[in-house]
Design an enzyme around this catalytic site. Structure first.
Site, short mmCIF file in Angstrom:
data_model
loop_
_atom_site.label_atom_id
_atom_site.label_comp_id
_atom_site.label_asym_id
_atom_site.label_seq_id
_atom_site.Cartn_x
_atom_site.Cartn_y
_atom_site.Cartn_z
N ASN A 89 -0.65 10.74 4.80
CA ASN A 89 0.16 10.23 3.69
C ASN A 89 -0.41 10.58 2.32
OD1 ASN A 89 1.92 9.29 5.53
ND2 ASN A 89 1.30 7.15 5.41
N ASP A 99 1.51 0.04 8.49
CA ASP A 99 1.28 1.18 9.40
C ASP A 99 0.26 0.83 10.48
OD1 ASP A 99 1.45 3.63 6.71
OD2 ASP A 99 2.99 2.50 7.79
N ARG A 124 15.20 2.95 4.11
CA ARG A 124 14.33 3.77 3.27
C ARG A 124 15.06 4.25 2.00
NH1 ARG A 124 10.15 5.54 6.72
NH2 ARG A 124 8.90 5.77 4.85
#
Ligand code: EPZ
Length: 443
Positions: free
Chosen positions: A31, A316, A129
């Protein structure tokens, strides 16, 4: 028997209850790497990124940048990038739809070229999202942004050739929106202030990367980031931080298999919440050197988990800790507050004997003495990691399908686990003997 479709699948076969031992090398952060690759568009000179993980998502971002005219050369974990000739200012839909993070190119393209068209990334398994915070931030900086036919059209308004610095308050500390606005602001005219900014370590890494190219950014890692725009950025050679989520995943691998393992390199403050949670559950986590962690196993006790923006507990890591808590004595309450649909791994964990009840975004996990191996289907990236972890602890054999999710975000997971002694291999179910060893009745 497995259906024809499933026969063609490559799956992970895991023989559970093997004790792990040794040290695992943690790869570069997915990320962070994805954001830094987008950030390389801000510069027209050579950029070098080191410690890049080998992931499907990184390959996809490479394709997106190449489609924009960027020259890229990958050698091992080094990626050479040159975005001098980004003539085409449109990222192709078929690539953006496969990698949401490719939407992060919108800020740099707008800052460099004054206009761009980027397909809306659309939703994914864990949620809708939306990108409204990205759009509103760019509009505040003087961009005219329209959404037409599934594409975001953005251009700097009027006769101005550059975006203008602005004061922006984010309704939610969105990681992506913070990154988009911060990147766009590096080349804007004047000062930009982002309030209620995301504080994730990847934001700090991106800010450090941009500053290594000559950007002027202060406050990254806090909820207020100040960016003073400059005319242009110059080349850099930058090392990506280690992946905190991979590190957290391996800590759970040690805890769930009652194994003593060490991890290197790790930046402990990047996973402080996961370390604190693990210690509450029972295992010891020892910081051996500035960037080495050792996990000492212990009996597992239930605890509660609520996912929050950093420095809170990472969404996550939610699926991986749920796997651990299914085997922890007592009742655990897990609340997912970041994404609206990130409990889809529950049904698959239940197939392995986990006792979990879901009400809205809350899962009540009652610890069970053991899990039993079964064929399970991954639904998203972190769910696939949770199923692998459960397979490592379960009695008997587990078959994890849907590896395209796993391969997006974990670099050589099964090789790293095998090096620690796990009994795990990637098999193609098309082979007859593999089929015969699974007498499963598909639902
Ligand atoms: C990043 O996604 C990560 N992905 C995600 O990791 C991570 O889960 C997430 O941050 C949260 O930490 C990358 O960095 C590539 P957000 P991002 O914007 O930026 C809402 C993984 O498993 N929101 O912080 O998309 C959104 O719907 C992935 O590695 C808006 O409403 O996350 C969500 O509910 C999964 N409007 C919340 O904010 C917006 O404009 C958090 O999203 C943007 C976001």
């Amino acid at each position: 028997m497995l259906s024809h479709l499933e026969k063609q699948q490559t799956v992970l076969e895991i023989q559970g209850q093997t004790i792990l031992k040794g040290e695992v090398i943690i790869s570069g952060a997915k990320n962070s790497a994805l954001a830094l690759m987008a950030g390389s568009l801000l510069c027209s000179e050579d950029c070098r990124l080191r410690n890049l993980p080998s992931l499907v998502d990184i390959n996809r971002m490479t394709q997106v940048l190449a489609a924009l005219g960027v020259k890229l050369q990958r050698t091992g974990d080094i990626l050479e990038i040159n975005a001098r000739n980004i003539g085409k200012s449109q990222a192709p839909y078929e690539l953006v739809s496969q990698l949401r993070a490719s939407f992060f190119v919108i800020g740099p393209l707008l800052a460099r070229l004054g206009m761009t068209r980027v397909p809306l990334p659309g939703g994914c398994a864990i949620g809708a999202r939306p990108v409204d915070l990205h759009v509103r931030g760019l509009q505040a900086m003087g961009a005219d942004v329209r959404i037409e036919h599934g594409e975001v059209h953005a251009c700097v308004k009027g006769s101005r050739s550059r975006l203008t610095g602005a004061k922006i308050y984010l309704d939610y500390p969105s990681v992506g929106a913070t990154e988009t606005i911060m990147m766009a602001a590096t080349l804007a005219d004047g000062e930009t202030i982002i309030e209620n900014a995301a504080q994730e370590p990847e934001i700090i890494d991106l800010a450090n990367f941009c500053c290594s190219m000559g950007a002027k950014i202060r406050g990254a890692g806090t909820n207020k980031i100040v960016i003073s725009g400059v005319e242009r950025l110059h080349s850099t050679d930058y090392h990506v931080i280690p992946d905190r989520i991979e590190a957290g995943t391996f800590l759970v691998a040690g805890a769930i298999t009652q194994s003593e393992i060490s991890l290197f390199p790790v930046i402990p403050e990047h996973i402080a919440s996961a370390i604190a949670k693990l210690r509450a559950i029972g295992p010891k986590v020892i910081i051996e050197e500035p960037n080495r962690l050792r996990l000492i196993p212990a009996p597992l006790r239930a605890t509660d988990v609520e996912t929050l923006p950093f420095p809170g507990f990472s969404t996550d890591m939610q699926a991986q800790f749920m796997a651990l808590l299914t085997l922890s004595e007592g009742n655990s309450v897990i609340t997912e507050t970041v994404f609206e649909n990130r409990l889809r791994h529950v049904a698959e964990l239940q197939r392995m004997g986990a006792d979990i009840r879901v009400k809205g975004n809350i899962a009540l996990v009652r610890g069970v003495p053991f899990l039993s191996g079964a064929p399970v289907m991954a639904t998203d990236l972190r769910a696939s990691a949770a199923l692998v972890l459960s397979g490592l602890a379960a009695q008997g054999k587990t078959l994890v399908q849907g590896l395209h999710h796993l391969d997006r975000g974990y670099d050589s997971l099964e090789e790293k686990l095998r090096k620690l002694g796990a009994n795990i291999r990637r098999v193609n179910l098309a082979s007859e003997e593999e089929l015969n060893s699974y007498s499963t009745v598909t639902s």
